[in-house]
Motif scaffolding. Structure first.
Motif, short mmCIF file in Angstrom:
data_model
loop_
_atom_site.label_atom_id
_atom_site.label_comp_id
_atom_site.label_asym_id
_atom_site.label_seq_id
_atom_site.Cartn_x
_atom_site.Cartn_y
_atom_site.Cartn_z
N THR A 177 0.94 -1.46 -0.36
CA THR A 177 -0.22 0.43 -0.18
C THR A 177 0.45 1.11 -0.54
O THR A 177 1.79 1.23 0.63
CB THR A 177 -0.86 -0.23 1.41
N ARG A 178 0.36 1.85 -0.42
CA ARG A 178 0.73 3.60 -0.96
C ARG A 178 0.08 4.59 -0.41
O ARG A 178 -1.07 4.32 -0.61
CB ARG A 178 1.05 4.13 -2.34
N VAL A 179 0.84 4.44 1.21
CA VAL A 179 -0.13 5.40 2.50
C VAL A 179 0.72 7.36 1.78
O VAL A 179 1.19 7.81 2.14
CB VAL A 179 0.23 5.26 3.89
N ILE A 180 -0.96 7.88 1.54
CA ILE A 180 -0.84 9.42 0.69
C ILE A 180 -1.88 10.43 1.78
O ILE A 180 -2.57 9.74 2.77
CB ILE A 180 -1.27 9.37 -0.87
N LEU A 181 -0.88 11.10 2.71
CA LEU A 181 -2.19 12.07 3.38
C LEU A 181 -1.99 13.34 2.88
O LEU A 181 -0.87 14.12 2.15
CB LEU A 181 -0.78 12.10 4.62
N MET A 182 -3.27 13.84 1.80
CA MET A 182 -3.78 15.24 1.80
C MET A 182 -2.83 15.84 2.46
O MET A 182 -4.14 16.50 3.72
CB MET A 182 -5.45 15.12 1.41
N THR A 183 -2.54 17.10 2.46
CA THR A 183 -2.38 18.56 3.37
C THR A 183 -1.62 18.90 2.18
O THR A 183 -1.35 19.44 1.43
CB THR A 183 -1.24 17.71 3.88
N PRO A 184 -2.03 20.95 2.72
CA PRO A 184 -1.35 21.82 2.31
C PRO A 184 -0.12 21.98 2.19
O PRO A 184 0.96 22.34 1.28
CB PRO A 184 -2.24 22.74 2.60
N GLN A 185 0.80 21.11 3.36
CA GLN A 185 2.18 20.69 2.92
C GLN A 185 2.81 20.36 2.21
O GLN A 185 3.82 20.33 2.04
CB GLN A 185 2.29 20.73 4.68
N GLY A 186 2.29 19.31 1.63
CA GLY A 186 2.62 18.30 0.50
C GLY A 186 3.11 18.82 -0.95
O GLY A 186 3.52 19.92 -0.62
N ALA A 187 3.65 17.82 -1.43
CA ALA A 187 3.96 18.22 -2.84
C ALA A 187 3.09 18.71 -3.70
O ALA A 187 2.06 17.60 -3.80
CB ALA A 187 4.72 17.51 -2.88
N PRO A 188 3.25 20.18 -4.19
CA PRO A 188 1.84 19.95 -4.84
C PRO A 188 2.01 18.47 -6.43
O PRO A 188 2.61 18.21 -6.92
CB PRO A 188 1.92 21.21 -5.74
N LEU A 189 0.11 18.53 -6.43
CA LEU A 189 0.41 17.68 -7.40
C LEU A 189 0.57 18.01 -9.21
O LEU A 189 -0.39 19.52 -9.26
CB LEU A 189 -1.28 17.08 -7.01
N GLU B 137 3.93 9.20 2.30
CA GLU B 137 3.76 10.96 0.87
C GLU B 137 2.90 11.92 1.13
O GLU B 137 1.61 11.49 1.14
CB GLU B 137 3.32 10.23 -1.06
N GLU B 138 3.58 13.34 1.09
CA GLU B 138 2.26 14.12 1.60
C GLU B 138 1.73 14.81 0.14
O GLU B 138 2.42 15.38 -1.05
CB GLU B 138 2.78 15.00 2.69
N VAL B 139 0.98 14.84 -0.10
CA VAL B 139 0.43 15.18 -1.60
C VAL B 139 -0.43 16.49 -1.09
O VAL B 139 -1.55 16.82 -0.64
CB VAL B 139 -0.21 14.31 -2.23
N SER B 140 0.10 17.97 -2.02
CA SER B 140 -1.21 18.93 -2.11
C SER B 140 -1.89 19.32 -3.28
O SER B 140 -0.86 18.88 -4.03
CB SER B 140 -0.27 20.32 -1.74
N ILE B 141 -3.27 19.72 -3.62
CA ILE B 141 -3.74 20.06 -4.29
C ILE B 141 -3.53 21.00 -4.08
O ILE B 141 -4.60 21.45 -6.03
CB ILE B 141 -5.26 19.53 -4.29
N GLY B 142 -2.34 22.04 -3.99
CA GLY B 142 -2.62 23.92 -4.54
C GLY B 142 -2.55 24.74 -3.40
O GLY B 142 -2.67 23.90 -1.91
N ASP B 143 -1.88 25.53 -3.37
CA ASP B 143 -1.10 26.53 -2.42
C ASP B 143 -2.82 27.28 -1.62
O ASP B 143 -2.80 28.69 -2.15
CB ASP B 143 -0.59 27.53 -3.04
#
Ligand code: SAM
Length: 225
Positions: A79-91, A126-132
């Motif tokens: 499993t790839r565990v992904i956290l949605m967060t504005p602090q993540g790498a922009p998708l 992995e931490e992922v952001s959908i935008g700033d």
């Protein structure tokens, strides 16, 4: 592919994935998407999963206990565990493409001020952001990530070329403008070249217009001067 979404709002995360192309992909068995309510792993008699931030400050933080129990229960070997967060790498589309070849994604959604950082350090790949910008919770962000990933699964789009010839297929280029009938709309005509039947000329025109749009709308992408 299997996607599990861990959130306080499974219905918000799943609603945008329950219609149109994505619902058809789910119906065809290309992807199995499930929503899970974090409260189901709370040991509190009121199903509470948050507490006030250590050190003070506004808002609430999602406690590590329920998150740890839920992630351990839902996680499998690959499993790839992904956290949605504005602090993540922009998708970016390139990362979306890579994620579409994973077998299992577990998407963790925050709420309030976010999640206890010990979970980020120990269980998140992995931490992922959908935008700033900052949303109220991660369920909408998770749905956006899922939509972007699922449409790239083989068979999800009616024409597989759609995902090849579009904005960000070349990471630094937007797609050219598109037109359909009527040929004349309120006195504005579809460019002649698109009606010429000359595929080489159409391809060259589209490339030129794609670069023009990229320069105008996304000068940050790269040098299309
Ligand atoms: N206090 C956090 C900060 O300043 O970085 C913001 C928390 S936000 C109000 C609550 C949750 O919404 C986050 O934990 C995350 O799951 C989700 N979220 C908000 N904005 C997001 C974004 N741009 N991309 C991905 N998730 C986002």
């Amino acid at each position: 592919m299997r996607i599990d979404i861990l959130t306080l709002f499974p219905e918000i995360a799943l609603a945008p994935l329950s219609d149109s192309i994505i619902q058809r992909a789910r119906g065809a068995g290309l992807v199995d998407v499930r929503g899970h309510n974090l409260r189901d792993w709370s040991e509190d008699k009121h199903h509470r999963v948050d507490d006030s931030p250590c050190g003070g400050g506004p808002g609430m933080v999602l406690q590590p206990g329920p998150l740890h129990a839920a992630i351990m229960a839902l996680k499998k070997e690959n499993t790839r565990v992904i956290l949605m967060t504005p602090q993540g790498a922009p998708l970016k589309q390139a990362r979306v493409r890579e994620l579409s070849s994973e077998g299992h994604l577990l998407i963790v959604c925050g709420h309030y001020e976010g999640i206890d950082h010990r979970i980020v350090e120990t269980l998140i790949d992995e931490e992922v952001s959908i935008g700033d910008y900052v949303l109220t919770n991660g369920a909408i962000a998770a749905a956006i990530l899922c939509d972007a990933v699922i449409r790239l699964l083989p068979g999800a789009l009616g024409d597989s070329q759609s995902a090849v010839e579009e904005s960000f297929s070349d990471p630094d280029l937007l797609e050219a403008p598109c037109y359909t009938r009527p040929i004349d709309f309120m006195g504005i005509k579809v460019p002649d070249v698109l009606l010429s039947g000359n595929h080489a000329k159409i391809k060259a025109w589209r490339r030129e217009k794609a670069e023009e749009r990229t320069r105008k709308n996304r000068p940050d992408l790269s040098d299309h001067a």
